[in-house]
Structures are given as C-alpha cells and as structure tokens.
Design an enzyme around this catalytic site. Structure first.
Site, mmCIF file in Angstrom:
data_model
loop_
_atom_site.group_PDB
_atom_site.id
_atom_site.type_symbol
_atom_site.label_atom_id
_atom_site.label_comp_id
_atom_site.label_asym_id
_atom_site.label_seq_id
_atom_site.Cartn_x
_atom_site.Cartn_y
_atom_site.Cartn_z
ATOM 1 N N LYS A 273 0.667 -1.307 0.028
ATOM 2 C CA LYS A 273 0.020 0.009 -0.090
ATOM 3 C C LYS A 273 0.829 1.251 0.174
ATOM 4 O O LYS A 273 2.160 1.290 0.291
ATOM 5 C CB LYS A 273 -0.773 0.053 1.158
ATOM 6 N N TYR B 204 17.151 30.705 5.592
ATOM 7 C CA TYR B 204 15.842 31.331 6.000
ATOM 8 C C TYR B 204 15.785 31.591 7.711
ATOM 9 O O TYR B 204 16.280 30.639 8.291
ATOM 10 C CB TYR B 204 14.681 30.318 5.929
HETATM 11 C C1 LIG Z 1 -0.544 -1.659 6.800
HETATM 12 C C2 LIG Z 1 -1.129 -3.042 7.084
HETATM 13 C C3 LIG Z 1 -0.344 -4.125 7.542
HETATM 14 C C4 LIG Z 1 1.300 -4.001 7.258
HETATM 15 O O1 LIG Z 1 1.760 -3.216 8.620
HETATM 16 P P1 LIG Z 1 3.364 -3.133 9.024
HETATM 17 O O2 LIG Z 1 3.347 -2.777 10.320
HETATM 18 O O3 LIG Z 1 3.721 -2.219 7.903
HETATM 19 O O4 LIG Z 1 3.926 -4.469 8.699
HETATM 20 C C5 LIG Z 1 -1.007 -5.292 7.847
HETATM 21 N N1 LIG Z 1 -1.931 -5.382 8.042
HETATM 22 C C6 LIG Z 1 -3.106 -4.203 7.834
HETATM 23 C C7 LIG Z 1 -4.464 -4.637 7.818
HETATM 24 C C8 LIG Z 1 -2.552 -3.355 7.435
HETATM 25 O O5 LIG Z 1 -3.498 -2.084 7.356
#
Ligand SMILES: *Cc1c(COP(=O)(O)O)cnc(C)c1O
Length: 360
Positions: A34, A252
């Site tokens: 994701k 800045y």
């Molecule tokens: C994002 C997510 C993961 C992965 O989590 P990490 O902490 O990056 O390993 C696993 N399960 C769900 C439901 C998620 O939303």
C-alpha cells in the site's frame, strides 16, 4: 544534466527481507504494497517480489487495479475492502481478494449480482484495537453468513494488532487470546501478524502474515538489532560550498549563526522531496565517508550541512539522508514520527532500482 537526487531501491534487499519474513513466520506471507509500497514504488516492488511472494496486499482497490494494469497477476488483498457495491464488481473483475470489516460490505456480498462468484473474503475482527473490524462476539454468526454467500468461495479470518511493536505490553497477548477463543471451531485459515507481530510475537504466526514495513528494512521494534536490510537509500550530492565567517547567519530565518568560521555544503534535496523540514540541527547525514550534521533550516529544494571537519568532502560528494548508514528510523525519531511516514512521503526524486528495469 538532472539534479543528483534520487531514491536508490535495493531490490535484492527487498527480496531478502521478504524471504526472512516468510521463514520466520512459517506460513504464507502477503507482501504489503500500500501507499506506493511505502514510497518505494508499488509496481516495481511487485515485479521484484512476484516470483517469490504468496500474494500482495494494498489498502484500496485503486492500488490493486494499478498493479493489475501493470500486469501483476497473483493474489492481491484489498485491506480496507470495498467502499461501494460498484467497487465490489470492480474488485471481482480484477480478481482481488477483499476484506470485509463492516455490515455494509457483508450485505453487499450477500446481495451481490449472480455473476459475482469465487470471491476470497477476509473477515476482519476487532480483537482490541477498536478501529475497523466486526466485534468478536459475533464471530460465529458472521462467519456463517459470509460462508453462505453465493459470491464467496473462500474465507480467511483476520485481525490487526494495536501494540505489537511494544514487546513489554500484554495487549498483543490479549488480542491473540480474544481472537482465538471467539473464532475457535470456525473452519478457515487465519491471519494475525503485521511486521511487528511477525517479528516479536511467535504466538501470532498463523496461515498468513501481512508484513509491510519490514519488507523495506525499517524495523518497527525499538532498538531491535535487526537482520533486516534497508531497501531505500535517499541520496543527493553537495552542489556548492559556502565559507561562513564568525557571526554569519545561514538561510531562512537566520536560524543558524556561525560561532566560528564554518565550511557549509549545500545539498540538492529538501522538504519537497520528502525530507522533513522539522529535523533539529545536528541530525546526521553521511557526506561521502563521513558522518556530518545538518545545520540551519531545511528548505524546499536544498539543505545545508557542516563540512568544516571534513576537508576531503566538497562539491560532488555524495550525501545519504537515510539508508544503509543512517537508519530512516533515526531521522524519524528526531522529528517525532516513525520511519513509515518518512518513507511514504518520498516524492519528486526519481526511484532507481538496482537490478530491475521498472521505474516509478
Ligand atoms: C498496513 C497493514 C499491514 C502492514 O503493517 P506493517 O506494520 O507495515 O507490517 C498489515 N495489515 C493491515 C491490516 C494493514 O493495514
């Protein structure tokens, strides 16, 4: 000539981290891609992992469709499931697996048009996080409803941990126990562990794990002497050197005033690339072979580092903002956040894959 800033993506390290997760967990592992693979480029990462991975997971259907359009076959789980009934039709058309975590999603499956068949649904329970997911008290009834859906051919039970990155906390043990007792006797595969769950909680290892951040080599556990390999190196170069006299104010807001003569390197990367503007002075960077420090404010397109003690470094010296030498988690903790956020925010710089043809 393009500016010398880039995110180098070590594809072998990504594969190594995936293999490590899978060996540690024992079961199958969905590689979580994701948020554009946490800033690493989802399509390229999917291609890099395609032959090894049991499947992928993304948050939203759009992200899954992007992977399908790039020719990625194999399972893709949509972790937040479908937002509308139209999305369910799309998810089916693109052979996606869907999470089902609230009543609307379950009803949509029950009332799905008859051409929708063969869906692999991941029934998500709230085992203590109090965010998304059905109450565990309804586990058996919900599982039965889902399995009765004409549209559904396969069901996996899942839950998500709130505090798996805190090895001292008993919260994860309680979540696992609650999940196990409420789902006992339901015939289905199970998925509990994200990265921290997988690394720190052997009791959470089931049929499927869902590692995200660990794939990218940023260990979610505090102070863990990790076997993970960092995947992204965010780097640039010194493009100019300024000599400051005692009392000269830099950049800045005249944020930094030289107490003595200083030799300052200008580096061609800034907050528009995703490097946080809020880093405190003294935040480390790697300048060539030396650990140097940021001075003054990070600007949109450049930042400044103190090279006074490193006369061998100058125009053309490589500067690593994070990667193999500077853990992204160290920069993140300096600004009160987590490596996840910094990695996700990397933008504008090209991503260079060390041995894959794919780009962004
Ligand atoms: C994002 C997510 C993961 C992965 O989590 P990490 O902490 O990056 O390993 C696993 N399960 C769900 C439901 C998620 O939303």
């Amino acid at each position: 000539m393009s500016r010398p800033s880039r995110a180098l993506i070590d594809v072998q390290a990504l594969r190594r981290n995936y293999r490590l997760a899978r060996e540690l967990h024992g079961g199958r592992a969905l590689a979580v891609l994701k948020a554009n693979a946490y800033g690493h480029g989802a399509v390229a990462c999917a291609r890099a992992l395609e032959s090894a991975a049991d499947g992928f997971a993304v948050a939203f259907l759009d992200e899954a469709i992007q992977l399908r359009h790039a020719g990625i076959g194999g399972p893709i789980l949509v972790l937040e499931g479908c937002f509308t009934r139209a999305e369910l039709v799309e998810a089916h058309a693109h052979h996606c697996w869907v999470a089902v975590h609230q009543e609307e999603q379950l009803s949509a499956l029950e009332q799905a048009p008859s051409q929708i068949q063969g869906i692999h649904a991941w029934l998500k329970f709230d085992s203590g996080m109090r965010r998304a997911g059905f109450p565990l008290t309804q586990a058996k009834a919900l599982a039965q409803r889902l399995q009765s859906c004409e549209a559904v051919s396969r069901m996996t039970l899942m839950t998500h941990f709130a505090r798996a990155d805190e090895p001292e906390s008993q919260a994860t043990t309680r979540q696992i126990a609650a999940f196990d007792s409420a789902t006992a006797g339901i015939s289905a595969e199970r998925s509990l562990a994200n990265s921290a769950g997988l690394l720190a909680w052997p009791a959470a290892r089931r049929d499927w794990s869902r590692p995200g951040i660990l794939l990218y080599g940023a260990d979610p556990l505090p102070g863990n002497p990790s076997a993970l390999s960092p995947v992204m190196t965010l780097e640039s170069e010194v493009f100019a050197v300024r000599e400051l006299e005692e009392g000269d104010a830099l950049g800045y807001g005249a944020h930094y005033v030289a107490a003595t003569r200083r030799r300052i390197g200008l580096v061609a990367i800034g907050y528009a690339d995703g490097y946080p503007r809020t880093v405190p002075p003294g935040t480390p960077v790697m300048a060539g072979t030396h650990r140097a420090q940021i001075v003054g404010r990070v600007s949109m397109d450049m930042l400044t580092i103190d090279l006074t003690d490193f006369p061998s470094e100058g125009v053309g010296s490589k500067v690593e903002l994070w990667g193999r030498n500077i853990p992204v988690n160290d920069v993140a903790s300096a600004v009160g956040t987590i490596g996840y956020e910094l990695l996700c925010h990397v933008q504008r710089v090209p991503r260079i894959y060390d041995n894959a043809s794919a780009t962004t």
